[in-house]
Motif scaffolding. Sequence first.
Motif, short mmCIF file in Angstrom:
data_model
loop_
_atom_site.label_atom_id
_atom_site.label_comp_id
_atom_site.label_asym_id
_atom_site.label_seq_id
_atom_site.Cartn_x
_atom_site.Cartn_y
_atom_site.Cartn_z
N VAL A 201 0.85 -1.19 0.00
CA VAL A 201 0.00 0.00 0.00
C VAL A 201 0.88 1.24 0.00
CG1 VAL A 201 -1.77 1.26 1.29
CG2 VAL A 201 -1.81 -1.23 1.25
N ALA A 202 0.65 2.13 -0.97
CA ALA A 202 1.47 3.33 -1.07
C ALA A 202 0.64 4.54 -0.70
CB ALA A 202 2.00 3.47 -2.50
N VAL A 203 1.22 5.42 0.11
CA VAL A 203 0.52 6.67 0.46
C VAL A 203 1.50 7.82 0.35
CG1 VAL A 203 0.88 6.26 2.94
CG2 VAL A 203 -0.83 7.87 2.23
N ASN A 204 1.03 8.91 -0.27
CA ASN A 204 1.90 10.07 -0.41
C ASN A 204 1.58 11.05 0.72
OD1 ASN A 204 3.15 12.46 -1.20
ND2 ASN A 204 3.16 11.74 -3.31
N GLY B 210 0.01 -7.37 7.30
CA GLY B 210 0.67 -8.55 6.72
C GLY B 210 1.61 -8.18 5.59
N GLY B 211 1.45 -6.98 5.04
CA GLY B 211 2.26 -6.57 3.89
C GLY B 211 3.15 -5.38 4.20
N SER B 212 3.28 -4.48 3.24
CA SER B 212 4.18 -3.32 3.40
C SER B 212 3.40 -2.03 3.16
CB SER B 212 5.32 -3.36 2.38
OG SER B 212 5.88 -4.65 2.31
N LEU B 213 3.78 -1.00 3.93
CA LEU B 213 3.19 0.32 3.74
C LEU B 213 4.30 1.25 3.27
CD1 LEU B 213 0.68 2.14 4.07
CD2 LEU B 213 1.38 2.57 6.41
N PHE B 214 4.08 1.85 2.09
CA PHE B 214 5.09 2.75 1.53
C PHE B 214 4.69 4.19 1.84
CE2 PHE B 214 6.54 5.08 -2.46
CZ PHE B 214 7.82 5.32 -1.96
N LEU B 215 5.46 4.85 2.70
CA LEU B 215 5.17 6.23 3.07
C LEU B 215 6.04 7.13 2.21
CD1 LEU B 215 5.14 5.73 6.95
CD2 LEU B 215 3.16 6.02 5.47
N ASP B 216 5.46 7.58 1.09
CA ASP B 216 6.22 8.42 0.16
C ASP B 216 6.25 9.84 0.71
OD1 ASP B 216 7.64 9.12 -2.03
OD2 ASP B 216 6.03 8.84 -3.48
N GLU B 217 7.34 10.54 0.46
CA GLU B 217 7.52 11.93 0.92
C GLU B 217 7.26 12.03 2.42
OE1 GLU B 217 9.06 13.71 -0.82
OE2 GLU B 217 8.52 13.42 -2.93
N ILE B 218 7.92 11.17 3.19
CA ILE B 218 7.70 11.16 4.65
C ILE B 218 8.08 12.50 5.29
CG2 ILE B 218 9.96 10.12 5.20
CD1 ILE B 218 7.59 8.57 7.20
N GLY B 219 8.99 13.22 4.63
CA GLY B 219 9.43 14.53 5.15
C GLY B 219 8.29 15.53 5.21
N GLU B 220 7.21 15.29 4.47
CA GLU B 220 6.09 16.24 4.44
C GLU B 220 5.07 15.94 5.55
OE1 GLU B 220 6.66 18.45 2.22
OE2 GLU B 220 8.16 17.26 1.16
N LEU B 221 5.33 14.89 6.34
CA LEU B 221 4.36 14.51 7.38
C LEU B 221 4.34 15.59 8.49
CD1 LEU B 221 2.64 11.90 7.69
CD2 LEU B 221 4.31 11.16 9.38
#
Length: 453
Positions: free
Chosen positions: A194-197, A234-245
């Motif tokens: 799962v990818a989240v920007n 159970g899978g992977s979480l892709f936190l794209d642009e984590i610097g913007e959190l």
Amino acid sequence: MKILFADDEKSLQKLMSLELPRLGHTVTVCPDGVTAIAVLEKEDFDCLLVDLDMPGKSGIDVIEKAKSTAPDTEAIILTGKSSTESAIAAVKFKVFAYLTKPCRLMELKTLLEGVAQKRDQDRKIKALTSRLDRIEGKSKLIGDSQPMAVVNKMISKVAPSNSAVLIRGETGTGKELVAKAIHDQSLRHSQPFVAVNCGALPENLIESELFGHRKGAFTGAEETRIGLFEVAHGGSLFLDEIGELPKSLQAKLLRVLETGEIRRVGENSSIKVDVRIISATHRHIEDMVRDGDFREDLMFRINTFEIQLPALRERTEDIPLLAEHISRRFWPTIPMTHTVFANETIRALKTHHWPGNVRELANVVEHATILCEQLPIKPEHLPRRFSEQSGSQQPQLRAVVGPMSLRELEMQAIHEALERHEGNKPQAAEDLGISLKTLYNKLNQATANERTA
Ligand SMILES: Nc1ncnc2c1ncn2[C@@H]1O[C@H](COP(=O)(O)OP(=O)(O)OP(=O)(O)O)[C@@H](O)[C@H]1O
């Protein structure tokens, strides 16, 4: 639905051969398991309705036979008594339901509606999965340069572990592709990626997007919704642009990573989740820590292992392979033996600065494939900035043929703004007079267009 009914009770055989067609189904009635198995040799069914105890072959034998050739067949077991043995077999063969005798028609009707609904949902999931596969494509990282060999080696080393990975690199260098490759090579590959920007979501929505919310937790929360952490379980979480959190969310994310538990917005109790975190950023997180914009403890938590992606200008030897690979997305029918790019085009591509990296290259290749009517692609098919940039070195290049589309003009402006701000998207968005969300949407749209082309 097409139903196979098997039971040695004569009265039930008669009842089903009358009632099942009345409910809109077609039915084949078998007096025992042996006959049912013989029928299954020739035909597949949507649903089996079988008695557990029949002379010769049991209902479980019939189900086993059906599932061996058509695993999607659903099964309902009719039984007078249930035993542990039959319950185990039912779990093994994913039996839809048990119906205890004497069976009531209303109950059977409801169960069959449930089977039909499940089959419908399964079909939709299959269609969506195949669409997703087409859009995401294979996570194949093109490039055999030395910097890419290092990246590939790091991916294969870290993938099987559960370590958190931080992927660094300029915009368009393929950070999401690397994240997907890590997931695909990990033991979690059959579970969700799962990818989240983090930069593309408004601050007030990120928490509920990541952790979910309970109905009524805030205005607009009309129903309970699970968050992306639960989706990725159970899978992977892709936190794209984590610097913007945002800082407030950084604290909450850290707590989740430390405890392995999430709490939906508006909920009092926590839920355990098993998710591998892969993050990415184009920003210098250490500087953000120094400036107080990023939590140091979170930085240590997310970068157990770090992969630095090279900019395209640092691996120009990969450009011919990448350009060729991308051109085949737009022209899948070109024979592998054909030369797609003229030598002088490759030279022009190799001397460009590529602020938008591989994403920009893909846009350039798309532009060229639209203009070029006959292979090979020549420098005159490239966007105007190539003839301007190389004008002094390569005076033989002609001006671009035809006008640029609005989309191309837009992407050119975006790439130039990113170049001016060294890949800093918030600054580039401000410079362009658009919101950060719009900038992400346009970049993501460009990526989606390349993938579906
Ligand atoms: N090594 C590569 N091989 C093949 N395609 C690539 C490669 N690197 C990038 N791409 C393509 O370039 C586009 C951008 O890649 P991706 O979205 O992974 O970049 P990114 O670094 O995550 O960008 P951003 O920082 O803007 O989110 C995608 O279409 C991707 O398929």
